[in-house]
Design a protein around this motif. Structure first.
Motif, short mmCIF file in Angstrom:
data_model
loop_
_atom_site.label_atom_id
_atom_site.label_comp_id
_atom_site.label_asym_id
_atom_site.label_seq_id
_atom_site.Cartn_x
_atom_site.Cartn_y
_atom_site.Cartn_z
N ASN A 10 52.78 -38.51 -1.70
CA ASN A 10 50.88 -38.69 -0.77
C ASN A 10 50.10 -37.59 -1.05
OD1 ASN A 10 49.64 -39.76 1.53
ND2 ASN A 10 50.44 -40.69 1.89
N PRO A 11 49.20 -38.10 -1.92
CA PRO A 11 47.86 -37.14 -1.58
C PRO A 11 47.54 -36.18 -0.58
CG PRO A 11 47.10 -39.97 -2.00
CD PRO A 11 49.19 -39.61 -2.26
N ARG A 12 47.23 -37.45 0.66
CA ARG A 12 47.32 -36.62 1.90
C ARG A 12 47.97 -35.66 2.20
NH1 ARG A 12 45.35 -42.71 4.58
NH2 ARG A 12 44.14 -43.07 3.10
N SER A 13 49.43 -35.23 1.80
CA SER A 13 49.53 -34.21 1.85
C SER A 13 49.08 -33.00 2.50
CB SER A 13 51.22 -34.08 1.42
OG SER A 13 52.02 -33.34 1.64
N PRO A 14 48.94 -32.14 1.64
CA PRO A 14 47.99 -31.70 1.18
C PRO A 14 47.28 -31.60 2.75
CG PRO A 14 47.52 -31.95 -0.60
CD PRO A 14 48.38 -33.00 0.27
N ILE A 15 45.62 -32.10 3.05
CA ILE A 15 45.25 -32.72 4.10
C ILE A 15 46.16 -32.32 4.97
CG2 ILE A 15 43.65 -33.99 5.45
CD1 ILE A 15 42.94 -35.49 2.38
N TYR A 16 47.06 -33.38 5.63
CA TYR A 16 47.20 -32.59 6.79
C TYR A 16 47.76 -31.34 7.20
CZ TYR A 16 46.50 -37.89 7.74
OH TYR A 16 45.97 -38.48 7.91
N PHE A 17 48.44 -30.79 6.36
CA PHE A 17 49.38 -29.76 6.02
C PHE A 17 48.20 -28.92 6.32
CE2 PHE A 17 52.88 -30.90 4.29
CZ PHE A 17 53.91 -30.43 5.39
N GLN A 60 51.22 -24.85 -1.85
CA GLN A 60 52.49 -26.16 -2.28
C GLN A 60 52.86 -27.25 -2.44
OE1 GLN A 60 54.26 -23.81 -3.80
NE2 GLN A 60 56.53 -23.50 -3.29
N SER A 61 52.04 -28.53 -0.98
CA SER A 61 51.85 -29.31 -1.00
C SER A 61 51.16 -29.81 -1.94
CB SER A 61 51.33 -29.53 0.68
OG SER A 61 51.51 -31.04 0.75
N TRP A 62 50.08 -28.99 -1.89
CA TRP A 62 49.32 -29.65 -2.82
C TRP A 62 49.47 -29.45 -4.33
CZ3 TRP A 62 46.60 -27.48 -7.24
CH2 TRP A 62 45.70 -28.53 -7.71
N LEU A 63 50.16 -28.43 -4.55
CA LEU A 63 50.85 -28.41 -6.15
C LEU A 63 51.83 -29.53 -6.78
CD1 LEU A 63 51.23 -24.55 -6.61
CD2 LEU A 63 49.43 -25.77 -7.14
N ALA A 64 52.85 -29.83 -5.06
CA ALA A 64 53.74 -30.81 -5.55
C ALA A 64 53.05 -32.19 -5.49
CB ALA A 64 54.68 -30.92 -4.50
N THR A 65 52.19 -32.37 -4.58
CA THR A 65 51.15 -33.82 -5.11
C THR A 65 50.90 -33.99 -6.59
OG1 THR A 65 49.49 -33.20 -3.78
CG2 THR A 65 51.08 -34.09 -3.03
N HIS A 66 49.99 -32.60 -7.12
CA HIS A 66 49.44 -33.04 -8.40
C HIS A 66 50.06 -32.54 -9.38
CE1 HIS A 66 45.98 -32.36 -5.41
NE2 HIS A 66 45.65 -33.12 -6.55
N ARG A 67 52.07 -32.50 -9.68
CA ARG A 67 52.00 -32.41 -10.53
C ARG A 67 52.16 -31.21 -11.25
NH1 ARG A 67 55.95 -36.28 -8.93
NH2 ARG A 67 55.08 -38.25 -8.90
N GLN A 68 51.87 -29.26 -10.64
CA GLN A 68 52.29 -28.54 -10.70
C GLN A 68 53.22 -28.05 -10.62
OE1 GLN A 68 49.60 -27.52 -12.97
NE2 GLN A 68 49.13 -29.51 -12.44
#
Length: 234
Positions: A10-17, A60-68
């Protein structure tokens, strides 16, 4: 909120973390971030490690959602150092609290020691299971989210106690913070039950938080636990 934390795609995941981290900053500002020059090494050690852990979850959440994923795995290896440091720092702070001579420590130190012990056990369990399920993205991300949710009630309690009118005692703020986190967990559990693909790990966190709330009420009537905390203090 539940879809963001539960689904690493979910692209919003980093926002909620990041929102959880912001609430932690707000909650601990009066007692920690706003008093950095007045605190000792043990408080700084715990504060810095906890801050790094929360920032790592956001990244880590941002990297996962952006496939890094390569960088995600590299930082994941660093977590094997940060997680033990978090547990060690938590034990040090618990000992400071139960050995304190101020009124707050005498009134609540013994009860909060049980909270700290069960939180650290839950944190270690969630982290180990996150590593175990590192190749199963849905479970890996959920167990990592559990590490943040286990540590969230103290921050939420401080937000309620410092900024919400009508909450004028520590026990009231304590339970308000826990009920708020319980609601988040129930939302996460309901979402996973609708998916029906696997057993949600959030039941473990909810069980630990309920146990902590009950212990806060009943432990003053158990003198044996006071003896345990006296041993910890010594």
């Amino acid at each position: 909120m539940q879809t963001a934390i539960s689904n690493s795609n979910n692209p919003r995941s980093p926002i909620y973390f990041a929102s959880l981290f912001l609430l932690v900053l707000i909650g601990f500002y009066p007692s920690y971030f706003g008093r950095l020059a007045q605190l000792d090494f043990k408080h700084h050690f715990h504060g810095m490690v906890a801050t790094v852990w929360m920032l790592m979850l956001v990244l880590q959440s941002w990297l996962a959602t952006h496939r890094q994923l390569n960088l995600h795995r590299t930082i994941g290896k660093l977590s094997m150092v940060i997680a033990p440091l978090f547990i060690i720092s938590g034990i040090l702070i618990m000992q400071v609290m139960v050995s304190g001579k101020n009124g707050f420590s005498k009134a609540f130190g013994s009860r909060l020691a049980f909270v700290d012990i069960t939180t650290l056990i839950g944190f270690a369990t969630a982290y180990c299971l996150a590593i175990h399920y590192r190749r199963t993205r849905a479970l890996h991300s959920r167990w990592m989210a559990c590490t943040a949710l286990l540590a969230f009630p103290p921050a939420a309690a401080r937000v309620f106690g410092n900024f919400i009118p009508g909450i004028n005692s520590f026990p009231a703020a304590f339970h308000a913070g826990y009920f708020f986190t319980d609601i988040i967990l129930l939302g996460l559990i309901a979402y996973d039950l609708r998916l029906g693909k696997f057993k949600t790990p959030y039941w473990m966190v909810l069980g630990i938080l309920i146990l902590q709330q009950l212990s806060f009420i009943v432990l003053p009537q158990i003198p044996q636990w006071q003896a345990v905390t006296d041993w910890i203090a010594g």
